[in-house]
Design an enzyme around this catalytic site. Structure first.
Site, PDB file in Angstrom:
ATOM      1  CD  GLU A  55       3.990   7.540  -1.891  1.00 57.72           C
ATOM      2  OE1 GLU A  55       5.073   7.799  -2.055  1.00 57.72           O
ATOM      3  OE2 GLU A  55       3.235   7.603  -0.743  1.00 57.72           O
ATOM      4  CD  GLU A  76      -3.157   7.679  -1.364  1.00 55.59           C
ATOM      5  OE1 GLU A  76      -2.858   6.987  -0.168  1.00 55.59           O
ATOM      6  OE2 GLU A  76      -2.699   7.387  -2.362  1.00 55.59           O
TER       7      GLU A  76
HETATM    8  C1  IPT Z   1      -0.318   5.360   0.159  1.00 56.24           C
HETATM    9  C2  IPT Z   1      -0.318   4.877  -1.214  1.00 56.24           C
HETATM   10  O1  IPT Z   1      -0.519   6.021  -2.044  1.00 56.24           O
HETATM   11  C3  IPT Z   1      -1.759   4.157  -1.542  1.00 56.24           C
HETATM   12  O2  IPT Z   1      -1.435   3.470  -2.668  1.00 56.24           O
HETATM   13  C4  IPT Z   1      -1.819   3.014  -0.482  1.00 56.24           C
HETATM   14  O3  IPT Z   1      -0.632   2.356  -0.332  1.00 56.24           O
HETATM   15  C5  IPT Z   1      -1.761   3.615   0.820  1.00 56.24           C
HETATM   16  O4  IPT Z   1      -0.744   4.317   1.004  1.00 56.24           O
HETATM   17  C6  IPT Z   1      -2.125   2.825   1.914  1.00 56.24           C
HETATM   18  O5  IPT Z   1      -3.003   1.830   1.909  1.00 56.24           O
HETATM   19  S1  IPT Z   1       1.463   5.824   0.522  1.00 56.24           S
HETATM   20  C7  IPT Z   1       1.554   6.002   1.992  1.00 56.24           C
HETATM   21  C8  IPT Z   1       1.963   4.584   2.879  1.00 56.24           C
HETATM   22  C9  IPT Z   1       2.816   6.707   2.336  1.00 56.24           C
END
Ligand code: IPT
Length: 961
Positions: free
Chosen positions: A420, A490
């Site tokens: 990010e 993720e």
């Molecule tokens: C994503 C992030 O990469 C991660 O660090 C964490 O914040 C996760 O979301 C949520 O728990 S970013 C996503 C919200 C676009």
């Protein structure tokens, strides 16, 4: 006009720092001495970066009245609040976005430690013969040794070495480290986690003998066609490389090719070797493997791999990111025992010992750089450091510190630029540098949707439908992207109850070649142990900006107990698929490993009659190669005579292994042979009106309201239709999710405050029928509900019929009945059905057996309390003197507090058992999904308001007479 300059200008300088040595490979020498400087240090905290001068660094300074802290550690987690507090934000910077400037209020910890050299420390031989290594300091450090300023650095989760040979004395060395919480580096470290300043990783003094190895790069590849490995160790200092087991004895820089057993995450074969230079001997652990992008896929040793991964932040509920060796090992063992095969080190390189464990036990690692600038999204990425050349040296420094430190780990199969951080020239520069320094590993970065700089198309939180479109090549994008595999770096946001839908993702990953799996977000809840709150989350320390319990979104609870989400994930990604075969009385087994055959497993088989296992047998399964299936005949099933008969097959480790003992279960399945007979109708007895009571067999009702009072002498409180659940984090959704956040819509509609209007209490020859209409204030829609009670004298059967009225635009949270039982006589539950918590889209690991549990054990301790603990497919349950059978099977939940209490609680410590155990018998539940940061439940798991009918048969609990 004078501009203000201070002795702390380096804090806001975008450069990586001054004085640190070039980064190099991480290794432990077998003969050069070292001295750990971990332990008790003196600490003086000041409120700004320059409140104190540097006189404390001079020898002779008396720090006797300073506080004491442990290094490694974060000062805000020590001293019982005397040294400030942790603060949590997801992506918002907790200070004005004004790069590279940071607030004047900049907690600064002056650390002091006096040390003597050990007796065996070699006599000084010039300036370069000792280095001081810091493995991690958040966020900026300035260092003095014996009063001499030796440098300053940023890059919190990266190693920094400083040459100190010329300054060392045999005794009384004074090491002074000034640590600033905020610095220009903080702009590059906006990861979703607690802000935790301190010297949180090891500090070590290393002797560097003349002719020491310095830096070296182990290249150990594997040719899957010839079965040969090639080893070449490029070393700054010339020397010899030996691997006795392979008979290797070659000069550095010289390649040698010979037959080897390759390394993989499934079969982590390491060969012990030694790099001997003139001045030292360095142990090597060589794993031969080749990572390549071929046919649009990431292949290791010629095979496309499927990542069954997790995102791992470093976390300990008391020590924060200062992890000890046991905790790291526990993480790896837990991962291996739950079938996890990959880790993304979100979002920074981990403590180096973690990677040693990954090499040893076998995990694919995506090593991610310490870089995130997410907060710039608030201003449309204006002034983002990753697209501003002034910051590029700092970005390149970070990339180099990661790659150089970790390059000799076979487990590291991909480099990740960070997380990010938008897009920009700085990221391209990092990718270019990494590609040239290590062409043998692909580069990952999620933010690069065109894949200009990356070798894999990576996305986060894509809904299933979009994953499938991409899998089928229908998602468009640049030509380069279309030629690359898709991984979800993720997905399946494990916040609170959930994640739902992982089985559906896995099915896609297995169906389509282009999909190479993903990494669940995330491994562990970052709850902070707290004396009053149990585990604290954002806001609990009075932060002015925070993101609440978004920091508790892991598969493990903060104390590392697996949550139901991890049990579910383990089942979904199990490496052997076991399912009913095509022919009757057979099962089909499929080897879903990428490399291993099944010879390390043994298979156990049994039939279960009404949930009771009837004699276990060994099942002979052919030694299937990866991808192969076989159908195996099962022994003859017993005749259940009306009982339910199921088969059960378990795949167990056949021998004790490095990460689990013999008998550890890696995969399992159950299947139906014969369904249970329908429940008896329970009719024949007439309801009998007697004053203010109606009796019907073993049940007594209030004649005016029709509400049941006792069944088989057991007091039953307030039995009625229930549609509400204490909304989960996934029900509530994330703030940026605009559509269908049902948790909010349900509350707006008033489903948590339904009114029950009595329409009629009717008795006829064989039934008591109570008619009601259940609806929220202010709305026209409602649920017309009939409770029909019948009895055969011993049992009483309740059939609930529900007919929705009005325009229902939202699904229901749940649909069933709830009632209360006296807590003093309701401490344990026995049931036949699913054993672990399950919901419609989190039920893969729900295993049908006979179970018993205390009421307390039925509660799942989500850090922020919410709906939890339902058991699926319950045929019958016994508690508090009652036996309850369902037709059809039902979802069972029992808790020592009301749903309303659960809904209102912010921490587990808000929940105190009352005098009533509240029981929910649900016909249906709405799915869980992953909307706390992803898609909601898939349509097939939604509980739409539709006509429904379901029954429960109540009788006295046999054991209680
Ligand atoms: C994503 C992030 O990469 C991660 O660090 C964490 O914040 C996760 O979301 C949520 O728990 S970013 C996503 C919200 C676009």
């Amino acid at each position: 006009m004078n501009s203000r300059t201070t002795a702390a200008d380096y804090v806001e300088d975008v450069s990586p720092g001054r004085g640190a040595l070039p980064p190099r490979a991480r290794y432990a020498s077998s003969d050069a001495v070292s001295l750990s400087l971990n332990g008790g240090w003196r600490l003086r905290l000041s409120a700004t970066a320059d409140a104190e001068d540097d006189s404390f660094a001079a020898p002779g300074y008396d720090a006797g009245d300073w506080a004491q802290v442990s290094v490694p550690g974060h000062w805000v987690l020590q001293g019982d609040g005397a040294f400030g507090a942790p603060a949590y934000t997801n992506h918002l910077y907790p200070f004005p976005v004004d790069p590279p400037y940071v607030p004047t209020e900049n907690p600064t910890g002056d650390h002091l430690r006096v040390f003597d050299l050990p007796e065996d420390w070699p006599a000084p031989a010039g300036g370069d013969d000792a280095v001081l290594r810091f493995d991690g300091v958040e966020s900026c450090a300035r260092v003095w040794l014996n009063g001499t300023d030796i440098g300053e650095f940023k890059g919190s989760r990266l190693p920094h070495e400083l040459a100190v040979g010329a300054l060392l004395k045999p005794a009384g060395n004074v090491l002074a480290v000034r640590v600033h919480q905020w610095s220009a580096g903080s702009y590059l470290e906006d990861q979703d986690q607690w802000w935790l300043p301190g010297i949180f990783r090891d500090v070590t003094l290393l002797h560097r003998p003349a002719g020491c190895a310095g830096d070296f790069f182990v290249h150990a590849s594997y040719d899957h066609v010839t079965g040969e490995g090639t080893l070449r160790v490029d070393s700054e200092a010339e020397g010899r490389v030996t691997v006795p087991e392979l008979g290797i004895d070659v000069a550095t820089g010289e390649p040698v090719t010979l037959p080897v057993v390759p390394w993989s995450a499934e079969t982590p074969r390491l060969y012990d070797g030694v790099l001997a230079t003139a001045g030292e001997r360095v142990p090597l652990r060589v794993g031969f493997r080749t990572v390549a992008l071929e046919d649009g896929l990431i292949k290791v040793n010629g095979k496309a791999v499927l990542f069954k991964g997790v995102n791992r932040h470093e976390w300990h509920p008391e020590r924060g990111r200062a992890l000890d060796a046991d905790t790291m090992r526990e993480d790896v063992l837990l991962m291996k025992r739950h079938n996890v095969n990959a880790v993304r080190t979100s979002h920074y390189p981990p403590h180096p010992a973690f990677l040693d464990l990954c090499d040893e036990y076998g995990l694919w690692v995506v090593d991610e750089c310490d870089l995130e600038t997410h907060g710039f999204v608030e201003q449309d990425w204006r002034d983002n450091p990753t697209d501003d050349e002034r910051w590029t040296p700092a970005l390149l420094d970070r990339a180099a510190r990661m790659v150089e430190r970790d390059k000799n780990h076979p487990s590291v199969v991909m480099w990740s630029l960070g997380n990010e951080a938008g897009t920009g020239r700085g990221l391209t520069a990092m990718a270019d540098w990494i590609h040239s320094r290590d062409p043998a590993r692909p580069v990952h970065y999620e933010g690069d949707h065109d894949c200009r700089d990356t070798d894999v198309y990576s996305r986060m939180y894509l809904p299933h439908t979009e994953v499938e479109r991409a899998a089928r090549g229908l998602d468009g994008g640049s030509l380069r992207r279309r030629q690359l595999p898709l991984i979800l770096c993720e997905y399946a946001h494990a916040m609170g109850n959930g994640p739902g839908g992982i089985a559906d993702y896995q099915a896609l990953f297995e169906r389509y070649d282009r999909l190479q799996g993903g990494f669940v977000w995330e491994w562990i809840d970052h709850g902070v142990r707290h004396p009053e709150l149990g585990y604290a989350y954002g806001g609990d320390f009075g932060e002015e900006l925070h993101d609440g319990n978004f920091v508790c979104d892991g598969l493990l609870f903060p104390d590392r107990t697996p949550s139901p989400g991890l049990t579910e994930y383990k089942k979904v990604i199990e490496p052997v698929r076991i399912e009913a075969g095509d022919a009757d009385g057979t099962v089909r087994l499929t080897n879903r490993y990428d490399f291993a055959d099944l010879s390390h497993l043994e298979f156990e088989f049994c039939h279960q009659v009404d949930g009771l296992p009837a004699g276990a047998h060994r099942l002979t399964v052919p030694p299937l190669a990866p991808g192969e299936s076989a159908e195996v005949k099962l022994p003859e099933a017993p005749d259940g005579g009306g009982a339910e008969v199921q088969w059960s097959v378990r795949a167990l480790l056949a021998e004790d292994g490095p990460w689990a003992g013999r008998g550890h279960e890696v995969a399992w399945a159950q299947g139906m042979v014969a369904r249970r007979a329908p429940l008896p109708a329970a009719t024949g007895v007439r309801p009998c009106v007697d004053g203010d009571r109606i009796t019907l067999g073993p049940a007594v009702f209030d004649a005016r309201t029709g509400v049941v009072r006792t069944i088989a002498g057991v007091g039953v409180r307030d039995l009625r239709l229930d549609v509400w659940r204490a909304t989960t984090d996934n029900d509530d959704g994330a703030p940026w999710q605009s559509d269908t956040r049902y948790g909010l819509l349900w509350r707006e509609l008033g489903l948590h405050r339904m009114r029950h209007r009595l329409v009629a209490v009717e008795t006829d020859d064989d039934a008591l029928v109570v008619r009601t209409r259940v609806a929220p204030a202010g709305r026209e829609m409602g649920l017309r509900t009939a409770y029909r009670w019948t009895s055969d004298g011993t049992h009483v059967r309740l059939t609930v019929s529900v007919v929705p009225e009005g325009d229902w635009q939202v699904p229901l949270p749940r649909l069933g009945v709830r009632f209360g039982l006296d807590a003093s006589s309701t401490d344990a539950v026995f049931w036949f059905g699913g054993g672990d918590e399950a919901y419609p889209d989190t039920r893969a690991a729900s295993r049908d057996l006979l179970w018993d549990a205390s009421i307390e054990d039925l509660q799942t301790p989500y850090v922020r309390p919410q709906e939890n603990g339902a058991r699926a497919d319950v045929r019958w349950a016994e508690l508090g003197g009652l036996r309850i059978e369902g037709e059809p099977e039902f979802w069972f939940t029992a808790r020592p507090w009301t749903t309303e209490r659960l809904d209102a609680a912010r921490h587990l410590t808000d929940l105190v058992p009352g005098d009533t155990v509240w029981v929910n018998l649900d016909h249906a539940q709405h799915g869980i999904g992953s909307q706390s940061c992803g898609p909601g439940p898939l349509p097939q798991y939604a509980l739409w308001a539709e006509p429904a009918e379901f029954s429960f048969v109540f009788s006295a609990q046999p054991s209680s007479g």
